[in-house]
Design an enzyme around this catalytic site. Structure first.
Site, mmCIF file in Angstrom:
data_model
loop_
_atom_site.group_PDB
_atom_site.id
_atom_site.type_symbol
_atom_site.label_atom_id
_atom_site.label_comp_id
_atom_site.label_asym_id
_atom_site.label_seq_id
_atom_site.Cartn_x
_atom_site.Cartn_y
_atom_site.Cartn_z
ATOM 1 N N GLY A 176 0.845 -1.182 0.000
ATOM 2 C CA GLY A 176 0.000 0.000 0.000
ATOM 3 C C GLY A 176 0.882 1.233 0.000
ATOM 4 N N HIS B 296 0.924 -4.524 -8.671
ATOM 5 C CA HIS B 296 2.177 -4.373 -7.909
ATOM 6 C C HIS B 296 2.035 -3.326 -6.830
ATOM 7 C CE1 HIS B 296 2.825 -0.595 -9.913
ATOM 8 N NE2 HIS B 296 4.110 -0.528 -9.652
ATOM 9 N N GLY C 57 -1.521 1.919 -6.960
ATOM 10 C CA GLY C 57 -1.615 2.769 -8.146
ATOM 11 C C GLY C 57 -1.853 4.218 -7.780
#
Length: 479
Positions: free
Chosen positions: A380, A403, A406
């Site tokens: 996060g 991944h 964003g």
């Protein structure tokens, strides 16, 4: 459930040349003037913004084909999907046949995540936090780390990755790593994707890093990098899958150490070189593709395809070593401050790389492999939880997962407006960020990122991954 004002949104996207449809949480996109291109699918949580620029970049990528043969046969994007600076959307995944697309990886080759855990309580850690932080600031920011390598060791790591580096270090340990437990590192190589060893070629590395003899003092090794890269101390907050957590050595209350970095200047060197070389091989007399995304065809230039993949592997080997050394410096400092701390590796995996999968190759840009049973690390922001997941091998999304969360706000936007916002508005209340540049706290503030819980939930629902453990941030190093 459909997003509000969906039809109005789709009409607006059509005016930008995009054929976009929505069904059950998935947007499908294709260029209107390229009806034969594969439809790219984007999994987005309800309420997330639909960015036309990112959709256009993904549609352009799906449309890449070489006139001498080679095409994209599948394209998709993970929920951390957002525009990329180099014309490739972050979160993009493409499967190609007969061609590779160097620009789809770019210059941050083998950027990836690494996770360690330690049987150290949060109270014990915080009691000597300042001493630990000062040592790490020296290593990460002020260059007090000693990553001296012999010329032989540098060639070995470029050629064979972690396994080559280990062999050379067993023969002649150098720098800070004379204090390392090389046997432990060797055993941990099994917990690195592909064992951290790809088929590279040391002759493709920057010349200054591969002298014939002597010692190499590489200023790029064991560095975090800028942007969203980090080293973070976390606490294992909650176990969701007890059997896997036990097998992977994870327990509630442990400290965790998460590392996000890549191949640094080596990746820039190789990525930039192949961006130019690929463009130069475009057939003479043919118009450049409108997207300016150039592929290499197996049919016309098989030797260049092989050379590019070996060059990418060479930079990828360096990326694996960079993360390993960042972690090893941290582990050495942990032992200096807290005594005999093992801090074993859980997993290390890339999210900017081309791999032989499917019918040809799968290239992931800001998306990580999520094969069945494989550990997946999804961070996060520095003010939100991170997740250790397990892949489910969902072929509909090319066995991939996001991944991260964003970005939702650009660094420029935050640097321009963030200074006028409060710590609470930026999500920085209680965030312990270790950096030498005050603006980095604002550029990478939690408010810059999408809600990680929604990103996780939608991927679990789509059966891409399952949650193994949730980790909460304690402090974050940002270069």
């Amino acid at each position: 459930m459909q997003p509000k004002n969906l039809q109005r949104l789709l009409r607006a996207l059509a005016r930008q040349g995009l054929d976009v449809n929505y069904f059950n949480g998935v947007y499908s996109v294709r260029l209107i003037n390229s009806p034969d291109a594969p439809v790219a699918e984007v999994l987005l949580p309800e309420g997330f913004p639909i960015e036309a620029k990112a959709l256009k970049q993904l549609a352009n990528l799906a449309n890449v084909r070489h006139p001498n043969g080679g095409c994209v046969c599948r394209a998709c994007a993970t929920p951390d999907f957002h525009p990329g600076d180099a014309g490739i959307a972050i979160g993009s995944v493409v499967e190609t046949v007969g061609q590779v697309i160097p620009a789809a990886v770019g210059s941050d080759i083998n950027c990836g995540m690494r996770l360690h855990v330690a049987d150290l309580t949060i109270d014990k850690f915080l009691a000597q936090r300042d001493s630990f932080v000062e040592r790490m600031k020296g290593d990460y920011f002020f260059g007090t780390r000693d990553v001296t390598m012999t010329a032989h060791t540098m060639k070995a790591l470029f050629q064979y990755g972690v396994l080559g580096w280990l062999d050379a270090m067993f023969d002649q340990p150098t720098g800070s790593f004379v204090k390392s437990d090389l046997e432990q590192i060797s055993q941990e190589s099994e917990s690195i994707f592909l064992s951290g060893a790809m088929e590279g070629d040391w002759k493709l590395a920057p010349e200054e890093l591969i002298p014939d003899t002597g010692l190499v003092r590489d200023g790029g090794l064991a560095t975090i990098g800028s942007g969203n890269h980090f080293v973070e101390v976390q606490q294992v907050k909650k176990i969701e899958n007890r059997s896997l957590a036990y097998a992977w050595g994870i327990r509630e209350g442990q400290l965790a150490f998460m590392i996000h970095s890549g191949s640094r200047n080596v990746g820039k060197y190789i990525g930039g070189m192949w961006r130019d070389r690929t463009k130069a091989t475009w057939p003479k007399g043919l118009k450049y593709p409108e997207s300016q995304i150039f592929p290499l065809s197996v049919h016309s230039h098989p030797e260049l395809v092989a050379s590019y993949l070996q060059a990418e592997a060479t930079a990828a080997n360096y990326g694996f070593i960079n993360r390993l050394l960042l972690a090893e410096l941290l582990r050495l400092r942990l032992r200096e401050v807290y005594g005999d701390v093992e801090a074993p590796l859980v997993y290390d995996l890339p999210h900017n790389i081309t791999l032989a999968e499917g019918q040809g190759w799968v290239t992931r840009k800001g998306a990580c492999p999520a094969h069945s049973g494989q550990p997946v690390i999804i961070p996060g922001s520095m003010g939100a939880d991170s997740y250790l997941m397990v892949g489910k091998g969902n072929a509909a999304f090319c066995n991939s997962a996001s991944h991260g969360a964003g970005r939702i706000r650009s660094r420029f936007d935050l640097s321009r407006q963030g200074a006028s916002q409060t710590e609470s508005e930026l999500g920085l209340t209680g965030v312990d960020c270790i950096t030498l540049r005050a603006e980095r706290r604002i550029e990478e503030a939690p408010a810059a990122y999408k809600p990680i819980q929604s990103v996780i939930d939608v991927q679990v629902e789509a059966q891409m991954v399952d949650v193994v453990a949730r980790l909460s941030p304690v402090l974050t190093f940002k270069a």
